[in-house]
Scaffold this motif. Sequence first.
Motif, mmCIF file in Angstrom:
data_model
loop_
_atom_site.group_PDB
_atom_site.id
_atom_site.type_symbol
_atom_site.label_atom_id
_atom_site.label_comp_id
_atom_site.label_asym_id
_atom_site.label_seq_id
_atom_site.Cartn_x
_atom_site.Cartn_y
_atom_site.Cartn_z
ATOM 1 N N MET A 2 0.829 -1.212 0.000
ATOM 2 C CA MET A 2 0.000 0.000 0.000
ATOM 3 C C MET A 2 0.858 1.255 0.000
ATOM 4 O O MET A 2 0.538 2.249 -0.663
ATOM 5 N N ASN A 3 1.956 1.231 0.739
ATOM 6 C CA ASN A 3 2.824 2.402 0.811
ATOM 7 C C ASN A 3 3.434 2.742 -0.550
ATOM 8 O O ASN A 3 3.654 3.911 -0.875
ATOM 9 N N GLN A 4 3.673 1.714 -1.365
ATOM 10 C CA GLN A 4 4.283 1.935 -2.679
ATOM 11 C C GLN A 4 3.323 2.583 -3.672
ATOM 12 O O GLN A 4 3.756 3.317 -4.559
ATOM 13 N N VAL A 5 2.039 2.315 -3.525
ATOM 14 C CA VAL A 5 1.083 2.813 -4.528
ATOM 15 C C VAL A 5 0.344 4.068 -4.085
ATOM 16 O O VAL A 5 -0.361 4.679 -4.893
ATOM 17 N N LEU A 6 0.496 4.471 -2.844
ATOM 18 C CA LEU A 6 -0.218 5.644 -2.352
ATOM 19 C C LEU A 6 0.602 6.913 -2.494
ATOM 20 O O LEU A 6 1.835 6.879 -2.421
ATOM 21 N N ASP A 7 -0.091 8.035 -2.691
ATOM 22 C CA ASP A 7 0.592 9.328 -2.700
ATOM 23 C C ASP A 7 0.196 10.154 -1.473
ATOM 24 O O ASP A 7 0.349 11.374 -1.448
ATOM 25 N N VAL A 8 -0.327 9.469 -0.467
ATOM 26 C CA VAL A 8 -0.677 10.103 0.812
ATOM 27 C C VAL A 8 -0.081 9.255 1.924
ATOM 28 O O VAL A 8 0.269 8.088 1.703
ATOM 29 N N PRO A 9 0.045 9.795 3.138
ATOM 30 C CA PRO A 9 0.617 9.006 4.244
ATOM 31 C C PRO A 9 -0.237 7.780 4.561
ATOM 32 O O PRO A 9 -1.461 7.840 4.559
ATOM 33 N N LEU A 10 0.433 6.672 4.835
ATOM 34 C CA LEU A 10 -0.238 5.441 5.225
ATOM 35 C C LEU A 10 -0.214 5.328 6.739
ATOM 36 O O LEU A 10 0.855 5.346 7.354
ATOM 37 N N THR A 11 -1.373 5.219 7.355
ATOM 38 C CA THR A 11 -1.455 5.046 8.799
ATOM 39 C C THR A 11 -2.074 3.699 9.107
ATOM 40 O O THR A 11 -2.879 3.185 8.338
ATOM 41 N N VAL A 12 -1.686 3.128 10.232
ATOM 42 C CA VAL A 12 -2.121 1.788 10.609
ATOM 43 C C VAL A 12 -2.704 1.818 12.015
ATOM 44 O O VAL A 12 -2.102 2.389 12.929
ATOM 45 N N LYS A 13 -3.864 1.217 12.189
ATOM 46 C CA LYS A 13 -4.460 1.068 13.517
ATOM 47 C C LYS A 13 -4.353 -0.396 13.927
ATOM 48 O O LYS A 13 -4.780 -1.286 13.190
#
Length: 234
Positions: A39-50
């Motif tokens: 997910m981090n590779q394809v996103l252009d926004v910060p990835l957050t995890v709960k």
Amino acid sequence: MSGPVWVLPSRAPAAGLCQGGGCALMSRSTKFQQIVRGMNQVLDVPLTVKIRTGVQERVNLAHRLLPELRDWGAALVTVGNGDILSYEDANRALQTGVAGIMIARGALLKPWLFTEIREQRHWDISSSERLDILRDFTHYGLEHWGSDTQGVEKTRRFLLEWLSFLCRYVPVGLLERLPQRINERPPYYLGRDYLETLMASQKAADWIRISELLLGPVPPGFIFLPKHKANAYK
């Protein structure tokens, strides 16, 4: 996309369709890593995890996962939530030394909670002010889905789901002690006006009446049952 994306390893079995996609990911490090890195590779926004503290009672995993999640590319990690419904709850959570707090169900019960936290006060919000918030919500719904019959009923469904949470709020002026706890279900009470009493109702029929104040009459044969299907609701 315009904001952070969340990966939510939840305790709810439905979240992972009973296939290890919920909180079980915490004990499946390889799969969890693949998901976060991918997910981090394809996103252009910060990835957050709960995440939760762990999968099993009194067996904590979060402290081991946090540095790994950082290395995998997570920009922020939230460990569960503190069931925050008041500025006192927020202050207590912040005193633990965390960088921030997450507001979850509290925002469904009290969407004005953020104002209370910012201003460090309890807001004895009136029923008319609460109706104005609902009116804004329906306005946004009709703006998004359209004001035709389909758009009105789509908006109504979302409004009714929200009302099934809003009814749990007890007005500050009627509480014997402050603050209200998030898991407290209020007993039946009479509000200070008819609208406040209607908003406190645990009956779906009364939520429908509120929706009709804002969106007009429901179609013939209309039935509503909240998705969480609590036994208390009729």
